[in-house]
Write an enzyme that holds these catalytic residues in place. Structure first.
Site: not given
Length: 725
Positions: A79, A467
């Site tokens: 991350n 998306h």
């Protein structure tokens, strides 16, 4: 027969009759205006770092099995890598361009970078400390990371043979001197930097850099011997190279050595007017590989002179050089997660195939003609989505298939089904999003494979990402043509679908399928719908719809009725929507938010958000489903509530710069599942939850009594068929 639930969640009694409450007549009473102070927002970047800290703390959580704790640690490192290569790189670019535009919370780019550096220091130290603890615990269970002094003579013999056969041929040492500048180091790659001294003349010294090939495992497993049959031992790649450095440099010994690791700017820019979007992206991706170095990690063993030389050559500012007292490239610790130690992993979990699909013998179309179907992944198997498309590909009555693809797996069964459908003569259209970050190259490859099979590949709008998660199947049934649709909150990715919680909604409801056709036509042919019957979509109507729904809750409170909102989202960033929630809170609307990651809203602030609570769930599965609930004049949970699922988070990009969908959940059984089970369980969870306080700090919720885990509940009750939770 579906088993009865093993856990129950109390909720107010409700009746089965559902009706929509009449919206009260608007009054002239004005809502108290919100004070527009930047203090009302939490910085987006710092909020994300808070989320990653919660991931690190799951690596410290003794409730999790040991190797799963190691996985959390690796995820937190991964991350951070993405955060630096995207978010920090963006801020650094703004500073280079001398931009001073402030974020909604009032910080300039340079102020944000300074705050990030300060916060990340603690995060890095926390990761290193956690790794040392886990490393010791692993050693106690028989998984050992060896140091050079721990190796036996037999180990060294085996390692030397391995080094000569597998490692030595792919290494390229490069001298560092005026004639040999620092070589190109790819993004997220490491290099071992050495100071060598001649064994004959200690004044004869060399500085050398050796790139660690990313194709080689960072942790090499040593052979298991009869003497140590229950112990699995590993050696770090850089330690192996250091052991046999004389093979590369005969006559020299190591004076000092250490590791370094670079993070580069991975932003992709392209010409919006490019005639061939694919070719433009292929060129941009090559530029990404050589992006500006925006951060340099070095270990504390690296000689200062050598560290300064490399940092200067890579043009890394001193403030972006971090010295680590521990392991670099923490993401690689996932290589220690061995599959032959199930005692150190989460118990195996097998997703359930939805009962209605099983009862229909796997025939999705038969199952859907009777009524709509809601599936909750990963507790219910993603295979039902694959089966839906595979059946469409093989069914001679199917005329057309349309599909959006944002992210998917390599060798995806979804892509194979689309190819099979096209090769069998069906009309197949795939909307492939080339700008799905870090999946651009994979999406370019799959688009070429699809086109080769005869699929009509569309890349959508040049300036808006697609998306939305949509599948559409048009089928001839007797004298009629029926359209089936799948709406999702998650990607068509069978691997991540095993660990992400997401909703799938299957239907042949004409209103929903007609809207889905319009949305496909909008993306493929710019055919802007004049009106939708049920679905809201970005960038045109989701924001407008959400504002209207918030307005309605405010009006209900003014009329003396309850005003209630429940939200389950991944990120809450959009300043305008946050201000609308503040406005609703000030009017008396009760708002409960479950947010996985970033939250820029400050809850429980007097005169601003005292009616808003925010919590986060970080557990075995990654929370990914987006659900929006509005009380509609009733306390929640209520059969009268308006319930929606969506692909969109509450971020400006999702509202204004992406194609997204927001689907109403109307059928009574599905409405009950989402509201009274999914949402109630998430709000009740006290074993995996964190609470955001008015001071911007997150605190773990302690289960005083009646401990409850939403993930464990849904593993026991995967089909959401229980009527009382």
């Amino acid at each position: 027969m579906t088993p009865k639930p093993k856990n129950t969640i109390s909720k107010p009694a409700t009746t089965r009759t559902r009706r929509v409450s009449a919206l009260p007549r608007k009054t002239e009473t004005a809502v108290v205006p919100i004070k527009k102070s930047p203090e009302r927002f939490i910085n987006r970047e710092l909020s994300w770092l808070d989320f990653n800290q919660r991931v690190v703390e799951e690596a410290q959580n003794v409730r999790n099995p040991l190797l799963e704790r190691l996985r959390y640690l690796s995820i937190s490192a991964s991350n951070l890598d993405e955060f630096y290569s995207v978010r920090v790189a963006g801020l650094a670019g703004q500073v280079r361009e001398k931009l001073i535009t402030s974020s909604p919370d009032g910080l300039t780019p340079s102020q944000q970078l300074a705050a990030i550096r300060e916060r990340v220091k603690g995060l890095f130290a926390n990761q290193q400390q956690t790794y040392l603890i886990l490393k010791q615990l692993l050693a106690e269970t028989g998984i050992v990371v060896c140091q050079a002094q721990d190796l036996t003579h037999d180990d060294l013999v085996w390692l030397k043979n391995y080094f000569l056969e597998r490692i030595f041929p792919v290494l390229t040492p490069i001298a560092l001197d005026p004639a040999h500048p620092v070589p190109f180091i790819p993004n997220l790659n490491m290099a071992i930097a050495l100071r060598l001294v001649s064994q004959r003349n200690d004044r004869n010294r060399k500085y050398v850099l050796i790139l660690l090939p990313s194709q080689l495992s960072r942790f090499l497993a040593l052979p298991i011997t009869p003497k140590n049959s229950k112990i699995q031992r590993f050696v770090l790649l850089e330690d192996i190279i250091a052991l046999f450095i004389s093979t590369i440099f005969p006559g020299y010994k190591i004076s000092n050595y250490g590791l370094l690791r670079v993070i580069r700017d991975t932003d992709v820019e392209f010409e919006e007017e490019a005639e061939d979007l694919v070719r433009s992206y292929e060129t941009a991706l090559k530029r990404r590989r050589r992006g500006v170095v925006i951060h340099l990690d070095i270990d504390n063993q690296l000689p200062t002179k050598l560290a300064d030389l490399v940092a200067h050559a890579l043009e890394v500012p001193p403030e972006e050089v971090t010295i680590h007292h521990g392991i670099l490239g923490m993401v690689d610790v996932k290589q220690l997660i061995v599959e032959n130690r199930p005692d150190l992993l989460f118990p195996y979990y097998k997703s359930l195939v939805p009962a209605r699909i099983r009862e229909a013998g796997g025939d999705c179309f038969t199952a859907l003609r009777s009524k709509d179907l809601l599936v909750y992944h990963p507790f219910e198997s993603f295979d039902v989505v694959v089966q839906f498309l595979r059946q469409a590909a093989q069914d001679p009555q199917v005329l057309a298939v349309k599909q959006t693809l944002y992210r998917t797996s390599s060798n995806s069964p979804i892509v194979r089904a689309l190819i099979e459908a096209a090769e069998s003569g069906k009309s197949v259209t795939a909307i492939v999003e080339l700008r799905a970050r870090f999946d651009e190259e994979a999406n370019i490859r799959l688009s070429r494979d699809l086109e080769a099979a005869g699929v009509q590949v569309v890349f959508g709008f040049a300036d808006w990402k697609t998306h939305a998660k949509l599948s559409l199947v048009v089928r001839r049934e007797g004298n009629v043509t029926r359209t089936y649709a799948h709406f999702g909150t998650g990607n068509y990715h069978p691997i991540t679908a095993k660990i992400y919680t997401d909703l799938s909604y299957f239907t042949c409801n004409p209103k929903l399928t007609r809207d889905a056709v319009k949305l496909f036509n909008y993306v493929t042919g710019y055919a802007r719908p004049s009106q939708m019957e049920a679905i809201a979509f970005s960038p045109l109507t989701i924001r407008k719809t959400l504002n209207e729904l918030i307005d309605q809750e405010i009006e209900f409170v003014k009329a003396g009725k309850p005003g209630s909102i429940w939200l389950k989202i991944n990120s809450l960033v959009d300043p305008r929507l946050i201000d609308r929630l503040y406005e609703a809170s000030c009017a008396g609307v009760k708002i409960d938010i479950v947010v996985r990651g970033i939250c820029c809203l400050r809850p429980q602030v007097a005169g601003l958000s005292e009616n808003i609570t925010v919590k986060s769930i970080v557990g075995r599965f990654l929370e990914h489903a987006r659900v929006f609930v509005f009380g509609n004049g009733h306390e929640l949970p209520s059969p009268y509530a308006k319930v929606y699922m969506s692909s969109a988070d509450w971020m400006e990009r999702n509202m204004d710069r992406r194609i997204e969908e927001m689907i109403p959940i109307i059928p009574e059984e599905m409405h009950d599942k989402v509201l009274n089970q999914l949402m109630v369980a998430n709000l009740k969870d006290n074993l995996q939850s964190w609470q955001l306080n008015h001071d911007k700090k997150w605190c773990r919720i302690e289960a005083v009594d009646k401990p409850f885990s939403a993930h464990e509940y849904f593993m026991d009750n995967p089909s959401l068929t229980a009527k009382k939770l």
